[in-house]
Design an enzyme around this catalytic site. Structure first.
Site, PDB file in Angstrom:
ATOM      1  N   ARG A  17       0.832  -1.615   0.596  1.00 50.44           N
ATOM      2  CA  ARG A  17       0.308   0.442  -0.229  1.00 50.44           C
ATOM      3  C   ARG A  17       0.811   1.161  -0.451  1.00 50.44           C
ATOM      4  NH1 ARG A  17      -3.190  -0.281   4.860  1.00 50.44           N
ATOM      5  NH2 ARG A  17      -2.413  -1.737   5.901  1.00 50.44           N
ATOM      6  N   ASN A  35      -6.672  -2.779   1.599  1.00 48.39           N
ATOM      7  CA  ASN A  35      -6.507  -3.836   2.115  1.00 48.39           C
ATOM      8  C   ASN A  35      -7.622  -4.371   1.518  1.00 48.39           C
ATOM      9  OD1 ASN A  35      -3.434  -4.437   2.196  1.00 48.39           O
ATOM     10  ND2 ASN A  35      -3.487  -4.574   4.192  1.00 48.39           N
TER      11      ASN A  35
END
Length: 93
Positions: A17, A35
């Site tokens: 990320r 996520n």
């Protein structure tokens, strides 16, 4: 252009990320990365088509320590990207 990406592979717990955030922010894209409960990473990015294409290449490469098995992509309508702000990580601690 607004695109939704779903990245499958070893992409959680490896800084993926943060990698996506850095790449997208450098490209000047708007949107978010997060996520999923299924172990994937989801990205919505809005911006110039050339910049989206550059992000696509980076998503397929992945970050150090990650393994990208698949990148599933869907183009969204421009209206779906109107409320997107500066690129951010959703659900970050």
């Amino acid at each position: 252009m607004v695109v939704h990406f779903l990245i499958r592979g070893r992409v959680q717990g490896v800084g993926f990320r943060w990698f996506v955030h850095r790449e997208a922010a450098e490209l000047g894209l708007r949107g978010w990365v997060r996520n999923t409960d299924a172990g994937e990473v989801e990205v919505v990015a809005a911006g110039d088509a050339a910049m989206i294409a550059e992000l696509r290449v980076e998503l397929r490469k992945g970050s150090r320590g990650s393994r990208v098995d698949a990148v599933i992509e869907h183009e969204l309508t421009d209206a779906e990207g109107e409320s997107l702000g500066a690129f951010e990580i959703e659900g970050a601690w």
